[in-house]
Design a protein around this motif. Sequence first.
Motif, PDB file in Angstrom:
ATOM      1  N   GLU A  53      21.305  -5.596   4.422  1.00 17.41           N
ATOM      2  CA  GLU A  53      19.932  -5.344   4.627  1.00 17.41           C
ATOM      3  C   GLU A  53      19.711  -3.784   4.502  1.00 17.41           C
ATOM      4  O   GLU A  53      18.751  -3.490   3.919  1.00 17.41           O
ATOM      5  CB  GLU A  53      19.431  -5.951   6.021  1.00 17.41           C
ATOM      6  N   SER A  57      17.477  -2.205   1.586  1.00 20.86           N
ATOM      7  CA  SER A  57      16.109  -1.621   1.979  1.00 20.86           C
ATOM      8  C   SER A  57      16.081  -0.118   1.429  1.00 20.86           C
ATOM      9  O   SER A  57      15.011   0.323   0.989  1.00 20.86           O
ATOM     10  CB  SER A  57      15.821  -1.874   3.431  1.00 20.86           C
ATOM     11  N   ASN A  72      12.356  -7.146   2.423  1.00 17.50           N
ATOM     12  CA  ASN A  72      13.663  -7.565   3.207  1.00 17.50           C
ATOM     13  C   ASN A  72      13.774  -7.625   4.672  1.00 17.50           C
ATOM     14  O   ASN A  72      14.370  -8.487   5.312  1.00 17.50           O
ATOM     15  CB  ASN A  72      14.540  -6.499   2.470  1.00 17.50           C
ATOM     16  N   GLY A 222      11.120  -9.854  -2.127  1.00 20.71           N
ATOM     17  CA  GLY A 222      11.686  -9.109  -0.841  1.00 20.71           C
ATOM     18  C   GLY A 222      11.507 -10.150   0.356  1.00 20.71           C
ATOM     19  O   GLY A 222      12.850 -10.142   1.263  1.00 20.71           O
ATOM     20  N   VAL A 226      15.644 -11.826  -1.546  1.00 21.26           N
ATOM     21  CA  VAL A 226      16.346 -10.809  -0.886  1.00 21.26           C
ATOM     22  C   VAL A 226      16.732 -10.980   0.352  1.00 21.26           C
ATOM     23  O   VAL A 226      17.818 -10.575   0.870  1.00 21.26           O
ATOM     24  CB  VAL A 226      15.464  -9.547  -1.338  1.00 21.26           C
ATOM     25  N   ALA A 227      15.559 -11.415   1.341  1.00 18.67           N
ATOM     26  CA  ALA A 227      15.640 -11.483   2.836  1.00 18.67           C
ATOM     27  C   ALA A 227      16.555 -12.503   3.026  1.00 18.67           C
ATOM     28  O   ALA A 227      17.756 -12.157   4.053  1.00 18.67           O
ATOM     29  CB  ALA A 227      14.371 -11.768   3.288  1.00 18.67           C
TER      30      ALA A 227
END
Length: 328
Positions: A53, A57, A72, A222, A226-227
């Motif tokens: 993360e 980010s 994210n 995001g 992505v998260a």
Amino acid sequence: MLETWLPLLGGLIFLILGGDLLVRGAVGVAERLGVSPLVIGLTLVGFGTSMPELVTSVQAALADSPGIAFGNIVGSNIANILLIAGVSAVIFPIAVASSALKRDAVVMLAVAVGFAVLAALMPMGRIAGAVFLVGLVAYIYLAFQQERSAAGHGAVFDKSAALQAADPALEPGNPARRDRSVFVALLIAVAGLVLVVVGGSFLVRGAVSLAQAFAIPETVIGLTIVAVGTSMPELVTSVIAALKRQGDVAFGNIVGSNIYNILGIGGTTALIAPSAVPQQIVGFDNLIMVGVSALLLVFAATGLRVARWEGLVLLVSYGVYLFLIWPK
């Protein structure tokens, strides 16, 4: 399609593998330098699963993609509660220590509220980033004092314990590291750092390409793909803890990760690449993050456990959340 999905998937693999090597190498170096196992656990190991993360980010913010950068962070916190806590509770009800509830879960809710309020009032600049990082240092220091005074394990300790349970090579004094020189440990850490940086770059590039190819807002990518991708280490460690019936560790891992995400990742991102949080996140997703943080607190407070039916509620809620934010 390969130009979009290959960097995305390759980036995730590099991030997770690199994060693991980075933590292993850093732990080896710290041990050789005589750092205490408790300090190593609360810092290097505790922060280990948050490396994907963090790098993603920061690189997204530097690439002028704040939707991916802050999506994210916020999306990971939402996924940690609704998806990861939900899955863990369904596997085995999550036991919650009263000290962890009063101390760490309340801090998790407080920092979520603080982030949401600050993001609505001003851009995430360097001053805000510095405040978040100072808050993280203070939180880790208090956790260190708690562990030394035997006041009960906190979320930071449980986050470290969850990762060590999933990867025994990270346990203090592991024989596999005994004959390893500082130089070798340093090489492993550097190799991990390179993989993490390259993986983060690939992931951001793939996420931007995916958004452009399918006309999906970067913020949505995001908050979701992505998260969830960068939260995979937390999912694995929490599920392993649940399978071992260590519900308190699973709870601490989730709560600790959320605190790290906002104070550590949010703070570092704002400090290195200041930017405004996208209005979609400010007006909707931040409120969801605060709401589900409060919901987890309520579930945990009722009987000091998150029951299976409550885990199902969390999972269904995550499905509803994804339906609401995904473009129709």
